[in-house]
Design an enzyme around this catalytic site. Structure first.
Site, PDB file in Angstrom:
ATOM      1  CG  HIS A 129     134.149  67.209  98.756  1.00  0.00           C
ATOM      2  ND1 HIS A 129     135.336  67.544  98.162  1.00  0.00           N
ATOM      3  CD2 HIS A 129     133.633  68.369  99.221  1.00  0.00           C
ATOM      4  CE1 HIS A 129     135.529  68.840  98.238  1.00  0.00           C
ATOM      5  NE2 HIS A 129     134.513  69.373  98.886  1.00  0.00           N
ATOM      6  CG  ASP A 130     137.289  64.533  96.802  1.00  0.00           C
ATOM      7  OD1 ASP A 130     137.379  63.591  95.992  1.00  0.00           O
ATOM      8  OD2 ASP A 130     136.562  65.534  96.607  1.00  0.00           O
ATOM      9  N   GLY A 147     136.923  69.270 103.003  1.00  0.00           N
ATOM     10  CA  GLY A 147     137.248  68.421 101.865  1.00  0.00           C
ATOM     11  C   GLY A 147     138.725  68.127 101.750  1.00  0.00           C
TER      12      GLY A 147
END
Length: 274
Positions: A129-130, A147
């Site tokens: 994520h991100d 992340g």
């Protein structure tokens, strides 16, 4: 789907499920046993071979090819995720091999994971994520991005390399196989080992990208100046910054070091911090 399949010159295997609301471009091929969620957008000429799962608010750019058992856009592996509509945006012309996983962003950090154009993700590599991955990037087999990792354009990562969360890898860097990347890697840098150590410059990558000899020589001089052990890295960078004849490649390195970061700077000496 956004329109009846008959309106699209696409080929969807009858064993696959394309949920209502999904947007399917032209000339898309969806092979057997795929599952496409209702908020997915597939660009023109996308090819999903078989057993591909694409869910969430995921956009797959034109001309991407996805091999069997890849899973794109499912919920982030984060205990704080509560089902929000965050995004995974994948650019055009990417090749995503067997078992690759990519996750959307977290709402508290902008909510978007991005991947540029013409990148290649080999079997079982992972984009958390991100993350923000540039264009013309290669992640070899089993590469793991935690992340909030940023990967610049034309980075190559060897098999099994792992990148710590919030770490930045500058454009044109080369990361060796099984390397542990726990600190930022400068543009054009070459890092190997566990813990990762900056071993030099990715000269071959620069040559392949069309850098001329003066630019390469300038980067070599800058590398020696920045990591001169006689004084701290930040002092070395300040002296280099004050020079008026820095070319664009050297300026990129200085700007990368000057930028705010959660992580220290990888260096040629074990344990040395920026």
């Amino acid at each position: 789907m956004s329109a009846p399949a008959a309106l699209h010159p696409s080929r969807i295997h009858p064993s696959s499920i394309v949920e209502d609301g999904a947007e399917i471009g032209r000339n898309v091929e969806i092979g057997p046993f795929c599952h496409i969620g209702p908020k997915v957008r597939l660009g023109d000429n996308v090819r999903l071979m078989s057993h591909v799962v694409i869910d969430g608010c995921t956009t797959l750019g034109a001309g991407c090819v996805v091999f069997p058992n890849a899973v794109l856009g499912c919920a982030p592996q984060n205990i704080h995720y509560k089902g929000e509509d965050t995004e995974l945006l994948i650019g055009q012309g990417c090749t995503i091999r067997e078992g690759v996983t990519m996750h959307p962003g977290m709402p508290s950090f902008g909510g978007t994971t991005t991947v540029g154009d013409n990148s290649m993700f080999l079997a079982y590599s992972h984009v958390a994520h991100d993350c923000h991955v540039g264009s013309n990037v290669i992640l070899s087999n089993n590469v793991m991005l935690a992340g909030h990792v940023t990967i610049g354009d034309r980075v190559i990562m060897g098999g099994g390399a792992a990148v710590h969360q919030f770490t930045r890898v500058g454009h044109h860097a080369f990361i060796g196989g099984l390397a542990a990347v726990s600190n930022d890697v400068i543009p054009y840098g070459m890092l190997n080992g566990n813990p990762g150590v900056l071993m030099g410059l990715n000269i071959i990558g620069m040559q392949r990208s069309g850098f001329d000899k003066p630019a390469i020589h300038a980067v070599r001089r800058a590398f020696k100046a920045i990591f001169d052990p006689a004084s701290p890295i930040r002092e070395n960078v300040a002296r280099l910054r004050a020079q008026t004849d820095n070319n664009a490649a050297v300026a990129d390195i200085i700007a990368f070091i000057d930028a705010e970061s959660e992580r220290a700077l990888s260096s040629p000496a074990r344990g040395q911090r920026g």
